[in-house]
Structure formats: C-alpha cells, structure tokens
Design a protein around this motif. Sequence first.
Motif, PDB file in Angstrom:
ATOM      1  N   SER A  50       0.838  -1.194   0.000  1.00  0.00           N
ATOM      2  CA  SER A  50       0.000   0.000   0.000  1.00  0.00           C
ATOM      3  C   SER A  50       0.871   1.242   0.000  1.00  0.00           C
ATOM      4  CB  SER A  50      -0.904  -0.002   1.232  1.00  0.00           C
ATOM      5  OG  SER A  50      -1.581   1.227   1.361  1.00  0.00           O
ATOM      6  N   SER A  51       0.425   2.265  -0.719  1.00  0.00           N
ATOM      7  CA  SER A  51       1.210   3.495  -0.820  1.00  0.00           C
ATOM      8  C   SER A  51       0.850   4.493   0.272  1.00  0.00           C
ATOM      9  CB  SER A  51       0.980   4.140  -2.199  1.00  0.00           C
ATOM     10  OG  SER A  51      -0.387   4.422  -2.381  1.00  0.00           O
ATOM     11  N   ASP A  52      -0.123   4.168   1.134  1.00  0.00           N
ATOM     12  CA  ASP A  52      -0.454   5.084   2.224  1.00  0.00           C
ATOM     13  C   ASP A  52      -0.047   4.454   3.550  1.00  0.00           C
ATOM     14  OD1 ASP A  52      -2.350   3.182   2.717  1.00  0.00           O
ATOM     15  OD2 ASP A  52      -4.053   4.381   2.098  1.00  0.00           O
ATOM     16  N   HIS A  53      -0.605   4.982   4.649  1.00  0.00           N
ATOM     17  CA  HIS A  53      -0.186   4.559   5.985  1.00  0.00           C
ATOM     18  C   HIS A  53      -0.664   3.163   6.343  1.00  0.00           C
ATOM     19  CE1 HIS A  53      -4.327   5.871   6.560  1.00  0.00           C
ATOM     20  NE2 HIS A  53      -4.347   5.158   7.659  1.00  0.00           N
ATOM     21  N   LEU A  54      -1.636   2.639   5.631  1.00  0.00           N
ATOM     22  CA  LEU A  54      -2.226   1.365   6.016  1.00  0.00           C
ATOM     23  C   LEU A  54      -1.288   0.212   5.643  1.00  0.00           C
ATOM     24  CD1 LEU A  54      -4.987   0.753   7.339  1.00  0.00           C
ATOM     25  CD2 LEU A  54      -5.784   0.012   5.101  1.00  0.00           C
TER      26      LEU A  54
END
Length: 696
Positions: free
Chosen positions: A44-48
Amino acid sequence: MQWRSTWLLWILLMLLPFFVSAEWLELSEEAESLFPSATRMKASSDHLPITEVYQLDQPIGYVFETDDLTDFPGFSGETINLRVGLDTEGRIVGLAVLRHHEPIFLHGLGEGALTDFIDQYQGLSLKQQVFVGSNQQRIASDKVTYFDGVTKATVSVLVVHDTILSAARKVAQTRLTGFGSATKARLNTELYTQKTLNELLLDGALLQWTLSDEQAAILFDRDLNLLRDARDDENNDWPFIDLSVAVLNSPTIGVNVLGEAEYLRIMEALAPGDIAVLVGSSGGYQLVADDFVRGSTPARFSLMQDGSPLVLRDSDLFHIAPPSFASPLLDFDQVYIFTFSDQSGFDPAEPITVGMRVQLKKNFLEFESVEAATQYVLPEHLLVAVEPPKPPLPLWQRLWIDRQLEIAILGVYLLALTAIFTFQHRLSAYGHYLHPVRWGALAFVVLFIGFYAQGQLSVVNIYTFLLSLWQGFDITVFLLDPILFVLWIYVFVSLFLWGRGLFCGWLCPFGAMQEAVAVLAEKLRIRQWQINETLHSRLIYLKYVILLVLVSTAFYSLSLAETMAEVEPFKTAVTLVFDRSIPFVAYAVLLLVLSARVHKAYCRYLCPLGAGLAVLGRFRLFSWLTRRKECGSPCRLCEKSCGIHAIAKSGEIDYNECIQCMECAVIITDKNRCVAERYGKRNRSVSKIKTVDVTG
C-alpha cells in the motif's frame, strides 16, 4: 578489447537486477492461493500496512496481518497474529495463523482445533453478524451466521474473532465503499452535565423504543395472533418490544442513569477501549431468551453502523451487584451491559441502528425470522469532534509523486531518443558512434526501464485498454502505473511517426536481452541459422495469429487470456528477473538461447505485442530510412547486415518488421562501405578520363 568491454557491461547488466528493487512485488504463494486470478501485488502506498493484490491493473483484494491493525491480547497476554485475505466485496477469502502463544492450543487441544475454528470465517461477509459458540436458539437469517466455538478455549477464540473482524473492517473502511469511513468524533468522557431522565430522552442521549403488538404485526406483515404467540410474557397489556438503550461512557449519560458510584464501578471494570451500552427491556418479547449464556453475544439484540455489525459481548457486570439506577423510573425486567471495542470502527457521530430479531413459529416444524430496527443518534454536545484527516490525494497522484524521479529520468531518455530519430539523417554521418550509443541505450532499457522501473510493456496492457473501452473507459486505471502510462503514450505517438521499430529496437527490455545474446554469439563465432525466405515470410504472420487469439480470448475469459499470455516471457525475464518456477524460466532462457542462432527470433515470429504495434504502425506518416536506386541491385550490403531480416532483396524495407537499429542508415551514408557510393565514385572517375581523352 572493445568487445570485451562491451560484454563486461552486459555481465554487470545481468547481475544488477538482483540488487535493485521495484514497486511491484513478486506474487507470493500466499496471495496466489487466496486470489487465484491475481497477476501481481504491491505494498500500500499510504499509511495502512496492507498488500494490494491485482488482476492486471484491477484491484481484486487485500492481504494483511492483524497485528498491524489491532491489539487484542489473548489468554496468554500476547496478541494472536493472523494473515487475512479480504476481497473487494468485503468477504474474507482466507486466513492463516502466523503466531500465537495460547496455552490451550499449544499444550492442550492442539493446533488443529484453532485451525478448524478460523476456517469457518472463509467466505464470511463483513455485513454478516457472527455468533460464536452460542447455545441460544439459532435464528435463521441471511444476515446472521453461527460458528462453532472451541470447548475450554472460549477466551482465546473470542479474541481471535474480535481480531479478525476488527482488522478486516478497518481495511474495508479505508478501501471499500459501504463500510463507513474515518471517525468524525469521539465520546466526551470528561464533560458532565446534570440532567433528568426526561431531558436525556428529549435530546436523544437515552433511547426509549416501544412497539405494540399491533405495530409489530403491521411492521412484519404478520397475523397479530402469530406475534402474540411469540411473546415471552402472556400479559398482552405490555408492548411487544420495550427497550431503553444508553451509551454509558459519556458521564452525562452514565452518571445520570446509574449514579456516580455505579458509573465509576462500571467504567473501572471495562477493558481499555471498550464502549459500554446499557440495555433494559420490559416488553413482551424479551431482550434475550431464557437460554442466553452470560458473557456471550445476544442472538436477538444487535447494534450496527453503516450496515456492519458491532461485535457485542455481554460484560456480565451484574453477577456480583444487581443493577441500580439514579432514577426510580428506570425499572426493567431484564438489564444487561453489552460492550464492544472502539477498534471495531465505531463512530459516535454516526447513527447506531438498534435491532431486535424476532423468531416466529410458522408451524410445529418451521420458524421464520423477522427484524425490527430503530435509530439511536447521540446528541452533538456529548461528542468531541475529531479533526478530519486531510483528504488523501487520489492513489494515482500519490504514485506519480512517489515516482517523480523515475519519471524524470525516463523523460530525459525519451527526449534523447526523440532527438536521435528526428535528426537520424544528420547523425548517421557519425556512424562510428552508433554502436556505443546503441549499447548504452539498450543497457539503460534493460537496467532502468526493465528491472528497476518495471516498464516492460505487454500484450496484457492491450487487453486492459480494449476491455476498458468495451466496459466503460476509466483513465485512472492506466494512471496507476506512471512508467507504463508514459511509455504507452510515447509509443502510441511514435507509431504514427516511425512505426513499430522505435519501441522494439529502443524501448523493449526483452528485445535488448535478445540482442545482447545475438552479439555474444557473433563474438563467439556461433553461426546463425539461415531461415528459408519462404518459411520466413510465413512465420512472421504467426505473431498476428497469436495476437488475434489472445485478444479474442480476453473478451471471453480474462483469466484464461492471462494464462495464455505467458507466451510472452516478459514477466519471467524482466518483472521477476528469472525468480520463478522452472518451466517458466526454462521457456524464457530457451528463447534467449534461440536468439544466438536466430537473431531476435521471439520478436520476429512470436511476439503478440510487436504484432499489435505493427498493426498501428502501418499508419505511420514517414518512412524515414533512406533508400537509393542501387539498393538491392547491385548493392545488397544493407540486406546482408540486417539481423532482423527486414530488408528485401529488392532493397525495400519492411517497416512492420524493422526495429530501427539504424545500421542501414549508417551504411548508406558511409562512403567507404556503401556500394552505391563506390559505384558513383568509379563512374565519376571514368567520366573524367573520357573527357580528358576527347580533349587530347
């Protein structure tokens, strides 16, 4: 000496991919087993902390570890970490225990009991309510499912249950629609305002829900006598349903309902993060049935948000002291405090759906389940607004920002390539620079575009585009991979200028690998196989047949078309750098070895991508490569020098097969190599001699 330097470069070229990384990850066995149609995955490219699984460019699911998303200690005091697969419909497609320290399974019942328990979650929708090990009468419903518990391991399996559903719901809330979103508020646990019972009822802090027999009969569209038969109490003067519901964590509700001492006792008994909901019942259809077991989940009563159930558990806080209330008006036949974790995604700013599930007896053998529901909306003054996170940029924009350096490097190369092709007539005069420039370009294509940036175009991209046009075009699907998007835009434009050759000769990583093998074979004096002219003219159409079969299959079965697309060795040789099972590696290596005998054999006869590009390349605006009337007769040097066999005996160039290596462009401008130039010089010399003789 020069060729040794060249091959030292290519040895480094073949070793470097083992030290570089790419955004796309190799499809793991775990992900492939959970999602059989998966073709690739990436972090994932976000914080998740999840892994996104794709079929081509379409997300089909997510793989994650529960420890990264939840923190529920088990009986041992340690969390139970599981790997979970969740599809894009909110269904759990598979689970596996990665780590646990539960004594009952390690030293008692064995691991099989735990495995059997978690296997029940296979295929579960997050929209369903789950009852674990319930001995209550089971009420049939599409929204309810019952799982067998594990005797002597109640605590452990309930922790597993909460862990799975809380982690999965967090992923669903951030990735899927219809499962809620980030919380907008939290309960104010510090503010206390003294209020009467009526004031709590008026502002909605306390819910009171009554439903008469007649109202229930209309709501359920059932006979009144059938409803009365379902009552637990035969006193028809009481309402069918009479519930009071209060979220106790807010002191304004909890203290005014329970009194300060009882409120503090309840709050101290809660686990960190628990939300306590008091429910009192005085109706004819009771809150729980007679077979309800303290500490378990109620079968009749439910709380939901955004269509997803909150995982309720009876706190059993009244087994020592009986319930007490600050107001004598609160008098119930049944009183329970149910709890659920704030890790479940509860948002007090959103309406809570309070439900009662009623089981009606149709006859002596059959029962049916009907449901009644109402909304419980907490007043704003009991909440503390949570500053909403800044709306994240669309995923494709984040990907472009993350890869802006790679895009810039690729852009510089494409600008240089455009300049070379635009001014190729002038630059061909400097033919001695062709090989160094070309080898540098091909090394860049394999190392950077192929191994590092994962920019190997594929016939699968053609599937995606055609299916998108057929099903409804969405450009964001293609923007998710900026390198492929830039390359495809550039290649598409170049097809109408120079034809297929620019990509096949200067941008294809696997094509560059084949060319390296061919040059190595030449240095090692490995003789090329001479393909019969008639056979060659027939074999070049094989790639068009493969293209037609693949594209046609994609409209019938995308999964089958993906499997058949393994005719391309690109995934094995470039994307996975030969780190794959033996049959795939053997096929890719065989094609490279074949290139030692037949120059770029795969490109010439098998490549469906090259065939697709050649189809569009037929509409090119220019035929840039210079030809002379002497080409073909008497001069055939360009034809003999063309490794791809794209120059006919007549001297004409087949741009559908040409890879624009520019070898012939250099030859034709070289006065020492071009036969036409030498014939021209001889004719001019003879003409001068004749002129002198006549004068003399």
